[in-house]
Design a protein around this motif. Structure first.
Motif, PDB file in Angstrom:
ATOM      1  N   GLY A 120       0.775  -1.241   0.000  1.00 16.13           N
ATOM      2  CA  GLY A 120       0.000   0.000   0.000  1.00 16.13           C
ATOM      3  C   GLY A 120       0.801   1.282   0.000  1.00 16.13           C
ATOM      4  O   GLY A 120       0.225   2.370   0.134  1.00 16.13           O
ATOM      5  N   ARG A 121       2.118   1.200  -0.188  1.00 16.37           N
ATOM      6  CA  ARG A 121       2.923   2.431  -0.194  1.00 16.37           C
ATOM      7  C   ARG A 121       2.461   3.404  -1.280  1.00 16.37           C
ATOM      8  O   ARG A 121       2.367   4.613  -1.066  1.00 16.37           O
ATOM      9  N   ASN A 122       2.174   2.862  -2.467  1.00 16.21           N
ATOM     10  CA  ASN A 122       1.739   3.735  -3.565  1.00 16.21           C
ATOM     11  C   ASN A 122       0.354   4.307  -3.311  1.00 16.21           C
ATOM     12  O   ASN A 122       0.081   5.472  -3.623  1.00 16.21           O
ATOM     13  N   ALA A 123      -0.540   3.493  -2.747  1.00 15.53           N
ATOM     14  CA  ALA A 123      -1.888   3.969  -2.439  1.00 15.53           C
ATOM     15  C   ALA A 123      -1.838   5.102  -1.412  1.00 15.53           C
ATOM     16  O   ALA A 123      -2.575   6.091  -1.511  1.00 15.53           O
ATOM     17  N   ILE A 124      -0.955   4.967  -0.431  1.00 19.17           N
ATOM     18  CA  ILE A 124      -0.803   6.013   0.580  1.00 19.17           C
ATOM     19  C   ILE A 124      -0.261   7.300  -0.047  1.00 19.17           C
ATOM     20  O   ILE A 124      -0.726   8.412   0.255  1.00 19.17           O
ATOM     21  N   ASP A 125       0.710   7.149  -0.952  1.00 22.70           N
ATOM     22  CA  ASP A 125       1.238   8.327  -1.652  1.00 22.70           C
ATOM     23  C   ASP A 125       0.150   9.000  -2.489  1.00 22.70           C
ATOM     24  O   ASP A 125       0.049  10.233  -2.521  1.00 22.70           O
ATOM     25  N   ALA A 149      -1.967   2.025   6.339  1.00 18.73           N
ATOM     26  CA  ALA A 149      -2.975   3.089   6.195  1.00 18.73           C
ATOM     27  C   ALA A 149      -3.379   3.640   7.561  1.00 18.73           C
ATOM     28  O   ALA A 149      -3.557   4.857   7.735  1.00 18.73           O
ATOM     29  N   LYS A 150      -3.489   2.759   8.546  1.00 15.81           N
ATOM     30  CA  LYS A 150      -3.844   3.195   9.903  1.00 15.81           C
ATOM     31  C   LYS A 150      -2.760   4.095  10.480  1.00 15.81           C
ATOM     32  O   LYS A 150      -3.050   5.146  11.079  1.00 15.81           O
ATOM     33  N   THR A 151      -1.502   3.694  10.274  1.00 13.37           N
ATOM     34  CA  THR A 151      -0.385   4.494  10.763  1.00 13.37           C
ATOM     35  C   THR A 151      -0.379   5.878  10.125  1.00 13.37           C
ATOM     36  O   THR A 151      -0.059   6.885  10.773  1.00 13.37           O
ATOM     37  N   ALA A 152      -0.761   5.930   8.827  1.00 19.18           N
ATOM     38  CA  ALA A 152      -0.779   7.203   8.097  1.00 19.18           C
ATOM     39  C   ALA A 152      -2.058   7.989   8.329  1.00 19.18           C
ATOM     40  O   ALA A 152      -2.219   9.086   7.772  1.00 19.18           O
ATOM     41  N   GLY A 153      -2.978   7.450   9.129  1.00 15.24           N
ATOM     42  CA  GLY A 153      -4.248   8.133   9.382  1.00 15.24           C
ATOM     43  C   GLY A 153      -5.178   8.110   8.184  1.00 15.24           C
ATOM     44  O   GLY A 153      -5.992   9.023   8.002  1.00 15.24           O
ATOM     45  N   LEU A 154      -5.083   7.064   7.347  1.00 19.00           N
ATOM     46  CA  LEU A 154      -5.861   6.994   6.102  1.00 19.00           C
ATOM     47  C   LEU A 154      -6.767   5.766   6.029  1.00 19.00           C
ATOM     48  O   LEU A 154      -7.206   5.373   4.955  1.00 19.00           O
ATOM     49  N   SER A 155      -7.054   5.176   7.171  1.00 23.48           N
ATOM     50  CA  SER A 155      -7.869   3.954   7.177  1.00 23.48           C
ATOM     51  C   SER A 155      -9.243   4.154   6.542  1.00 23.48           C
ATOM     52  O   SER A 155      -9.820   3.228   5.968  1.00 23.48           O
ATOM     53  N   ASP A 156      -9.773   5.367   6.649  1.00 24.82           N
ATOM     54  CA  ASP A 156     -11.105   5.635   6.119  1.00 24.82           C
ATOM     55  C   ASP A 156     -11.083   5.929   4.616  1.00 24.82           C
ATOM     56  O   ASP A 156     -12.145   6.004   3.986  1.00 24.82           O
ATOM     57  N   ARG A 157      -9.902   6.086   4.023  1.00 24.19           N
ATOM     58  CA  ARG A 157      -9.836   6.455   2.609  1.00 24.19           C
ATOM     59  C   ARG A 157      -9.207   5.370   1.730  1.00 24.19           C
ATOM     60  O   ARG A 157      -9.292   5.456   0.496  1.00 24.19           O
TER      61      ARG A 157
END
Length: 431
Positions: A233-238, A264-272
């Motif tokens: 998920g590195r690319n999805a997070i970017d 995603a949870k660590t990046a605060g993006l679990s909802d997206r």
């Protein structure tokens, strides 16, 4: 005396080929002029004449160098006899192909083409007295002799594109790789497992993702985006950092999707970032579902051309696809490097050929660029440390051990021949 250009023209070679021969010591000019340009003598021309003759006979550059440096006249006969044996084996291969076709044609109850599929084809082989080993050999020979026709034949059997890619990959490979891939599901499970918890599953960075994304102009305010072969998920997070969209992250390996969720949870993006387990060659979405299809370093699994064709159906009108793909960056590739990648990814080619394929599928190419070499250095350094820590977990002869050894060889060859291959990012639009 001959310049490089004149020598190349005389023998129908490229200038870069002569420069490569000079680099490896196969054909070095007798002298260089004061202006540093290479000058070839008549003696050099005679030597090149021999090299061309040996190449036409199918000899490797290694064997040719051996012959040119040898003072033993019997050595030429030995090498040529070995080549004759190889040609005899190739003739036997063609004869075996011919006999199998004859055996199949002699069957009186061949089915109609509309009833043909993989299982029917296997039954025909068995009833014609052709063993599984012979059938595998038939595929290997078919791929080597005529890869395009082999691909068309597999599609005629209604085999899924991803499975066609796997069949063609092991058909293109030597026996060592065939043994490794004989049970493709077990192989892929081992492969995926070894890459678990690697920070990036392939070369790349935020800057390259950002550069590619910026070429996707005129996206709607809240675009529908899918990241196919998302890895951890590195690319999805970017991508999520570059816009406000929700992103579907797709992979076939459940542990990777669990990594996506954690990251995603660590990046605060679990909802997206929404994860979904799916086969990239058998997606369940409606036609024209996405404004942007993203895939970094994953399309090779089903084949670059196949991915372009299949994924297009899920793209909205004027939607975008961004794909990074392994390519050759130079000509006159060192033989050991070419041999390795012919086994590992036989469909790898240069960027010009990929752009032709993109245009053939009706896309408008918006831009392409090569991912920085430093990304490869960073990826391989990290991967090397990771596999060294894993090595003791796999005994010799297992899939995992063989994958680790192949990965080590890949890293070794990359460092030895830097700059010959890399990832090219392609950004295109559905028009």
């Amino acid at each position: 005396m001959y310049t490089v250009g004149k020598m190349a023209k005389r023998y129908g070679l490229s200038r870069s080929t002569l420069l490569y021969y000079d680099y490896i010591g196969l054909l070095r000019p007798i002298q260089h002029a004061k202006n540093k340009y290479r000058q070839y003598s008549d003696e050099d021309a005679e030597k090149l004449d021999k090299i061309c003759a040996y190449r036409e006979a199918g000899l490797s550059l290694k064997n040719i160098a051996q012959l040119l440096n040898s003072k033993n006249k019997s050595e030429l006969a030995t090498v040529l006899e070995q080549r004759l044996d190889e040609l005899s084996e190739e003739m036997i291969t063609l004869q075996n192909q011919q006999q199998i076709v004859v055996d199949l044609l002699n069957k009186s109850d061949l089915p109609d083409t509309c009833a043909m599929n993989k299982d029917t084809w296997k039954t025909i082989f068995q009833e014609a007295g052709i063993s599984t080993k012979e059938m595998r050999r038939w595929h290997v020979d078919f791929e080597r002799i005529s890869p395009d026709k082999h691909a068309r034949f597999l599609r005629f059997l209604n085999i899924p594109e991803e499975e066609i890619g796997i069949i063609r990959a092991w058909s293109s490979a030597p026996q060592k790789i065939l043994k490794l891939k004989k049970a493709s599901e077990d192989f892929m499970t081992s492969f995926f497992h070894i890459y678990e918890n690697v920070d990036r599953k392939g070369p790349g960075d935020y800057q390259s993702t950002q550069r590619a994304f910026k070429l996707c102009k005129n996206l709607p305010d809240n675009p529908s985006i899918i990241d196919i072969g998302c890895g951890n998920g590195r690319n999805a997070i970017d991508l999520a950092a570059l816009n406000n969209a929700n992103i579907i992250a797709v992979d076939i390996y459940e542990p990777y999707l669990q990594e996506v969720q954690r990251n995603a949870k660590t990046a605060g993006l679990s909802d997206r970032i929404i994860t979904q387990k799916a086969d990239m060659a058998d997606l369940c979405y409606h036609k024209e579902s996405f404004d942007l299809i993203w895939s970094e370093g994953a399309a090779y699994i089903m084949g670059f051309d196949v991915a372009l064709k299949y994924w297009k159906s899920f793209l909205k009108p004027n939607g975008y696809i961004a794909i990074s793909e392994a390519v050759w960056l130079k000509q006159d590739i060192p033989e050991e490097l070419l041999s390795f990648w012919t086994e590992a990814y036989p469909m790898m080619r240069d960027s010009k050929e990929n752009i032709k394929a993109i245009k053939k599928e009706g896309y408008k190419i918006l831009g392409n660029f090569t991912i920085p070499q430093c990304d490869w250095d960073s990826f391989y350094d990290s991967l090397e440390t990771h596999i060294n820590n894993l090595a003791t977990q796999y005994t010799k002869g297992t899939d995992g051990h063989m994958i680790i050894e192949l990965t080590r060889r890949e890293i070794e060859l990359y460092r030895k021949h830097k700059g010959y291959y890399g990832y090219e990012f392609y950004i295109m639009q559905n028009i």
